[in-house]
Scaffold this active site. Sequence first.
Site, PDB file in Angstrom:
ATOM      1  N   LYS A 119      -2.683  -1.894  -3.109  1.00  0.00           N
ATOM      2  CA  LYS A 119      -3.647  -0.975  -2.567  1.00  0.00           C
ATOM      3  C   LYS A 119      -3.183   0.425  -2.861  1.00  0.00           C
ATOM      4  O   LYS A 119      -2.585   0.958  -1.987  1.00  0.00           O
ATOM      5  CB  LYS A 119      -3.619  -1.363  -0.843  1.00  0.00           C
ATOM      6  CG  LYS A 119      -4.897  -0.517  -0.300  1.00  0.00           C
ATOM      7  CD  LYS A 119      -5.184  -1.323   0.931  1.00  0.00           C
ATOM      8  CE  LYS A 119      -6.154  -0.292   1.735  1.00  0.00           C
ATOM      9  NZ  LYS A 119      -6.776  -0.761   3.073  1.00  0.00           N
ATOM     10  N   GLU A 126       0.833  -1.274  -0.057  1.00  0.00           N
ATOM     11  CA  GLU A 126      -0.179  -0.044   0.085  1.00  0.00           C
ATOM     12  C   GLU A 126       0.816   1.390  -0.004  1.00  0.00           C
ATOM     13  O   GLU A 126       1.049   1.666   1.131  1.00  0.00           O
ATOM     14  CB  GLU A 126      -1.094  -0.176   0.935  1.00  0.00           C
ATOM     15  CG  GLU A 126      -1.918   1.262   1.138  1.00  0.00           C
ATOM     16  CD  GLU A 126      -2.849   1.365   2.299  1.00  0.00           C
ATOM     17  OE1 GLU A 126      -2.819   0.290   3.229  1.00  0.00           O
ATOM     18  OE2 GLU A 126      -3.552   2.131   2.589  1.00  0.00           O
TER      19      GLU A 126
HETATM   20  P1  13P Z   1      -9.535   4.141   4.146  1.00  0.00           P
HETATM   21  O1  13P Z   1     -10.510   3.441   3.140  1.00  0.00           O
HETATM   22  O2  13P Z   1     -10.310   4.537   5.373  1.00  0.00           O
HETATM   23  O3  13P Z   1      -8.681   5.105   3.638  1.00  0.00           O
HETATM   24  O4  13P Z   1      -8.660   3.029   5.061  1.00  0.00           O
HETATM   25  C1  13P Z   1      -8.003   2.020   4.195  1.00  0.00           C
HETATM   26  C2  13P Z   1      -6.733   1.549   5.007  1.00  0.00           C
HETATM   27  O5  13P Z   1      -6.496   0.454   5.265  1.00  0.00           O
HETATM   28  C3  13P Z   1      -5.822   2.554   5.034  1.00  0.00           C
HETATM   29  O6  13P Z   1      -4.573   1.904   5.040  1.00  0.00           O
END
Ligand code: 13P
Length: 335
Positions: free
Chosen positions: A219, A177
């Site tokens: 992500k 991510e």
């Molecule tokens: P949000 O969808 O609230 O951005 O959270 C997703 C997430 O896991 C961020 O690390």
Amino acid sequence: MDTQLLENTARDLVAAGKGILAADESNGTMSNRLESVGVTASSETRRAYRTNLFATEGYQDFISGVILFDETIRQTMSDGRSIPDALSSIGVYPGIKVDTGAKDLANNSGEKITEGLDGLRARCEEYFLMGARFAKWRAVIQIGNNKPSSACISTNAHALARYASICQEQGLVPIIEPEVLMAGNHDAQTCYDVTSEILEATFAECRMQGVHLPGALLKPNMIIAGSSCPNQITREEVANLTVDCLTKHVPHDLPGIVFLSGGQSDEDATAHLNLMNAMDVEHPWELSYSYGRALLANALKTWANDEHEGSQSVFLHRAKMNSLARTGDWNSDLE
Ligand code: 13P
């Protein structure tokens, strides 16, 4: 590395009509969210709120996996079963956030490096034994005033690939991510350029360190103008720019992309995903969700009003709307 296990898990996490619930807020973040709706934060209120969600009837039709925080994976449902066991028993994969947070990056004021590599192998080994089958690590990239620096891009890309390699060695599918934050007054083109840069750097590190991409998920943020930018773009433009950016910078042997919501409204997050999946082109990867706030913001408010079943219905509704967006079958009348 058990590549077959990793590939099977990764494919299941982006199975048709399903996405991931990110319920892995750190204790600090979850406590702030509880306090913001008038609930005293404690280990027990964090447990009570989350286990109510995990007991929702039928959400496994729309949710393939739940990302947990270290405190939560060790807690129990109200009937005494461990949370990972309860999730697994209904076909939902338990996942675990393994980074230890974004800390100040030395020599680069205002920028962050995500920590958590020390001792990661042993922690992954323990989480696997507890039932976790996938993991998350979030790098944070802020735009503004000569930011991000190349130091911020390269150190975070390097850490993401090291994390992913260790997870895969221990049987956990890594969710990679690199989040470019919405905060700021930058335009959508700047978001596009910075996102392209961090994706290129991350996958270059992944290649160098031997990350097995068919057993990993990405992500990312969507391509959106900064939240205080006067020139906001349309939902169609968000969807088109996002797919264009990903197609150019994400290897095609990755099985899936699971977006974060990042502060978008519930309906925007659903509508953007829907538009991407409704396009008349076949994407090389599944396009799915790993939303936190966009799945749970209203469920939390409802739970705080002592409406526990109501909170479950609100969560189930949002999960279903996003499930429909997996195939481009959502529309605003369904809201
Ligand atoms: P949000 O969808 O609230 O951005 O959270 C997703 C997430 O896991 C961020 O690390």
